[in-house]
Design a protein around this motif. Structure first.
Motif, PDB file in Angstrom:
ATOM      1  N   GLY A 121       0.864  -1.277  -0.113  1.00 16.96           N
ATOM      2  CA  GLY A 121      -0.052   0.001  -0.009  1.00 16.96           C
ATOM      3  C   GLY A 121       0.729   1.313   0.105  1.00 16.96           C
ATOM      4  O   GLY A 121       0.277   2.228  -0.552  1.00 16.96           O
ATOM      5  N   LYS A 122       2.033   1.222   0.428  1.00 12.57           N
ATOM      6  CA  LYS A 122       2.661   2.494   0.662  1.00 12.57           C
ATOM      7  C   LYS A 122       3.990   2.578   0.099  1.00 12.57           C
ATOM      8  O   LYS A 122       4.775   3.671  -0.117  1.00 12.57           O
ATOM      9  N   SER A 123       4.733   1.565  -0.271  1.00 10.58           N
ATOM     10  CA  SER A 123       6.014   1.482  -0.900  1.00 10.58           C
ATOM     11  C   SER A 123       6.259   1.495  -2.233  1.00 10.58           C
ATOM     12  O   SER A 123       5.481   0.694  -2.956  1.00 10.58           O
ATOM     13  N   GLN A 124       6.946   2.549  -2.866  1.00  6.97           N
ATOM     14  CA  GLN A 124       7.161   2.377  -4.190  1.00  6.97           C
ATOM     15  C   GLN A 124       8.455   1.545  -4.419  1.00  6.97           C
ATOM     16  O   GLN A 124       8.776   1.450  -5.603  1.00  6.97           O
ATOM     17  N   ASN A 125       9.394   1.056  -3.618  1.00  7.55           N
ATOM     18  CA  ASN A 125      10.434   0.317  -3.632  1.00  7.55           C
ATOM     19  C   ASN A 125      10.429  -1.030  -3.645  1.00  7.55           C
ATOM     20  O   ASN A 125      11.449  -1.663  -3.606  1.00  7.55           O
ATOM     21  N   LEU A 126       9.215  -1.509  -3.103  1.00  6.74           N
ATOM     22  CA  LEU A 126       9.042  -2.984  -2.946  1.00  6.74           C
ATOM     23  C   LEU A 126       9.351  -3.722  -3.991  1.00  6.74           C
ATOM     24  O   LEU A 126       8.529  -3.206  -5.029  1.00  6.74           O
ATOM     25  N   LEU A 127       9.803  -4.759  -4.055  1.00  9.86           N
ATOM     26  CA  LEU A 127      10.198  -5.784  -5.202  1.00  9.86           C
ATOM     27  C   LEU A 127       9.755  -7.127  -4.741  1.00  9.86           C
ATOM     28  O   LEU A 127      10.251  -7.736  -3.603  1.00  9.86           O
ATOM     29  N   LEU A 128       8.418  -7.586  -5.145  1.00  7.13           N
ATOM     30  CA  LEU A 128       7.898  -8.720  -4.624  1.00  7.13           C
ATOM     31  C   LEU A 128       8.106  -9.783  -5.657  1.00  7.13           C
ATOM     32  O   LEU A 128       7.483  -9.622  -6.786  1.00  7.13           O
ATOM     33  N   VAL A 129       8.858 -10.890  -5.342  1.00 10.29           N
ATOM     34  CA  VAL A 129       8.892 -11.994  -6.248  1.00 10.29           C
ATOM     35  C   VAL A 129       8.315 -13.154  -6.031  1.00 10.29           C
ATOM     36  O   VAL A 129       8.596 -14.066  -4.954  1.00 10.29           O
ATOM     37  N   ASP A 130       7.573 -13.612  -7.149  1.00 14.46           N
ATOM     38  CA  ASP A 130       6.838 -15.043  -7.134  1.00 14.46           C
ATOM     39  C   ASP A 130       7.806 -16.037  -7.437  1.00 14.46           C
ATOM     40  O   ASP A 130       8.086 -15.927  -8.873  1.00 14.46           O
ATOM     41  N   VAL A 131       7.995 -16.778  -6.780  1.00  8.29           N
ATOM     42  CA  VAL A 131       8.959 -18.159  -7.170  1.00  8.29           C
ATOM     43  C   VAL A 131       8.332 -19.370  -7.589  1.00  8.29           C
ATOM     44  O   VAL A 131       8.908 -20.396  -7.685  1.00  8.29           O
ATOM     45  N   ARG A 132       7.038 -19.304  -7.558  1.00 10.91           N
ATOM     46  CA  ARG A 132       6.369 -20.602  -8.015  1.00 10.91           C
ATOM     47  C   ARG A 132       6.381 -20.554  -9.305  1.00 10.91           C
ATOM     48  O   ARG A 132       7.105 -19.980 -10.386  1.00 10.91           O
ATOM     49  N   SER A 133       5.848 -22.032 -10.078  1.00 12.67           N
ATOM     50  CA  SER A 133       5.854 -22.454 -11.396  1.00 12.67           C
ATOM     51  C   SER A 133       5.131 -21.458 -12.194  1.00 12.67           C
ATOM     52  O   SER A 133       4.243 -20.956 -11.739  1.00 12.67           O
ATOM     53  N   LYS A 134       5.286 -21.387 -13.533  1.00 13.55           N
ATOM     54  CA  LYS A 134       4.480 -20.548 -14.421  1.00 13.55           C
ATOM     55  C   LYS A 134       3.040 -21.015 -14.227  1.00 13.55           C
ATOM     56  O   LYS A 134       2.212 -20.173 -14.274  1.00 13.55           O
ATOM     57  N   GLU A 135       2.980 -22.266 -14.098  1.00 15.86           N
ATOM     58  CA  GLU A 135       1.441 -22.845 -14.195  1.00 15.86           C
ATOM     59  C   GLU A 135       0.653 -22.341 -12.952  1.00 15.86           C
ATOM     60  O   GLU A 135      -0.612 -22.088 -12.893  1.00 15.86           O
ATOM     61  N   GLU A 136       1.295 -22.239 -11.599  1.00  9.52           N
ATOM     62  CA  GLU A 136       0.889 -21.716 -10.571  1.00  9.52           C
ATOM     63  C   GLU A 136       0.544 -20.125 -10.656  1.00  9.52           C
ATOM     64  O   GLU A 136      -0.390 -19.727 -10.505  1.00  9.52           O
ATOM     65  N   VAL A 137       1.523 -19.578 -11.208  1.00  5.99           N
ATOM     66  CA  VAL A 137       1.324 -18.054 -11.335  1.00  5.99           C
ATOM     67  C   VAL A 137       0.091 -17.994 -12.329  1.00  5.99           C
ATOM     68  O   VAL A 137      -0.797 -16.781 -11.961  1.00  5.99           O
ATOM     69  N   ASP A 138      -0.125 -18.714 -13.474  1.00  8.18           N
ATOM     70  CA  ASP A 138      -1.152 -18.472 -14.456  1.00  8.18           C
ATOM     71  C   ASP A 138      -2.603 -18.675 -13.766  1.00  8.18           C
ATOM     72  O   ASP A 138      -3.497 -18.058 -14.166  1.00  8.18           O
ATOM     73  N   LYS A 139      -2.454 -19.324 -12.577  1.00 14.56           N
ATOM     74  CA  LYS A 139      -3.689 -19.382 -11.782  1.00 14.56           C
ATOM     75  C   LYS A 139      -4.038 -18.135 -10.978  1.00 14.56           C
ATOM     76  O   LYS A 139      -5.300 -17.980 -10.507  1.00 14.56           O
ATOM     77  N   GLY A 140      -3.138 -17.301 -10.812  1.00 11.80           N
ATOM     78  CA  GLY A 140      -3.366 -16.376  -9.917  1.00 11.80           C
ATOM     79  C   GLY A 140      -2.105 -15.768  -9.323  1.00 11.80           C
ATOM     80  O   GLY A 140      -1.181 -16.739  -9.247  1.00 11.80           O
ATOM     81  N   HIS A 141      -1.877 -14.528  -9.007  1.00 10.09           N
ATOM     82  CA  HIS A 141      -0.773 -13.762  -8.421  1.00 10.09           C
ATOM     83  C   HIS A 141      -1.114 -12.576  -7.618  1.00 10.09           C
ATOM     84  O   HIS A 141      -2.090 -12.097  -7.647  1.00 10.09           O
ATOM     85  N   ILE A 142      -0.194 -12.342  -6.657  1.00 12.94           N
ATOM     86  CA  ILE A 142      -0.454 -11.106  -6.052  1.00 12.94           C
ATOM     87  C   ILE A 142      -0.009  -9.884  -6.783  1.00 12.94           C
ATOM     88  O   ILE A 142       0.971  -9.871  -7.464  1.00 12.94           O
ATOM     89  N   PRO A 143      -0.777  -8.971  -6.773  1.00  9.71           N
ATOM     90  CA  PRO A 143      -0.615  -7.802  -7.679  1.00  9.71           C
ATOM     91  C   PRO A 143       0.721  -7.029  -7.514  1.00  9.71           C
ATOM     92  O   PRO A 143       1.091  -6.718  -6.359  1.00  9.71           O
ATOM     93  N   GLY A 144       1.189  -6.591  -8.683  1.00  9.26           N
ATOM     94  CA  GLY A 144       2.432  -6.286  -8.412  1.00  9.26           C
ATOM     95  C   GLY A 144       3.855  -6.978  -8.300  1.00  9.26           C
ATOM     96  O   GLY A 144       4.986  -6.451  -8.460  1.00  9.26           O
TER      97      GLY A 144
END
Length: 119
Positions: free
Chosen positions: A19-42
């Protein structure tokens, strides 16, 4: 060699950062198949088995590959996550080994996020 204690972040802490940080880097390390089913915005997707190579890239190469600026080694807001916490912990450990001292793992993972967000 001393074992590195993986820093962890809660759902509430992550939600506040998103909600507040412009500097956050959020890295999703799941498989592409998992990410295709949904991911955390950003979040950006770097599978757990590619994390070490990705964060060893130079800044230009990292930006070209992932579309975001490579974080500095002392970046305060580098968060990894997976489905339930284990792979995120592995990725966070790899980041620590590469010198990212402040990297942390969102232990609830996408499973907790999607439950709390009603997805």
């Amino acid at each position: 060699m001393a074992s590195i204690v993986t820093k962890e972040i809660s759902y509430e802490e992550l939600k506040a950062l998103l909600g507040k940080s412009q500097n956050l880097l959020l890295v999703d390390v799941r498989s592409k198949e998992e990410v295709d089913k949904g991911h955390i915005p950003g979040s950006i997707h770097i599978p757990v088995d590619k994390v070490e190579d990705a964060f060893a890239k130079g800044p230009e190469e990292f930006k070209a590959a992932y579309g975001v600026t490579k974080p500095a080694l002392d970046a305060p807001e580098l968060v990894f996550h997976c489905q339930m916490g284990r792979r995120g912990g592995v990725a966070t450990g790899k980041a620590h080994e590469l010198g990212y001292a402040n990297a942390c793992n969102y232990t609830g993972g996408y499973k907790e996020w999607s439950e709390k967000e009603g997805k």
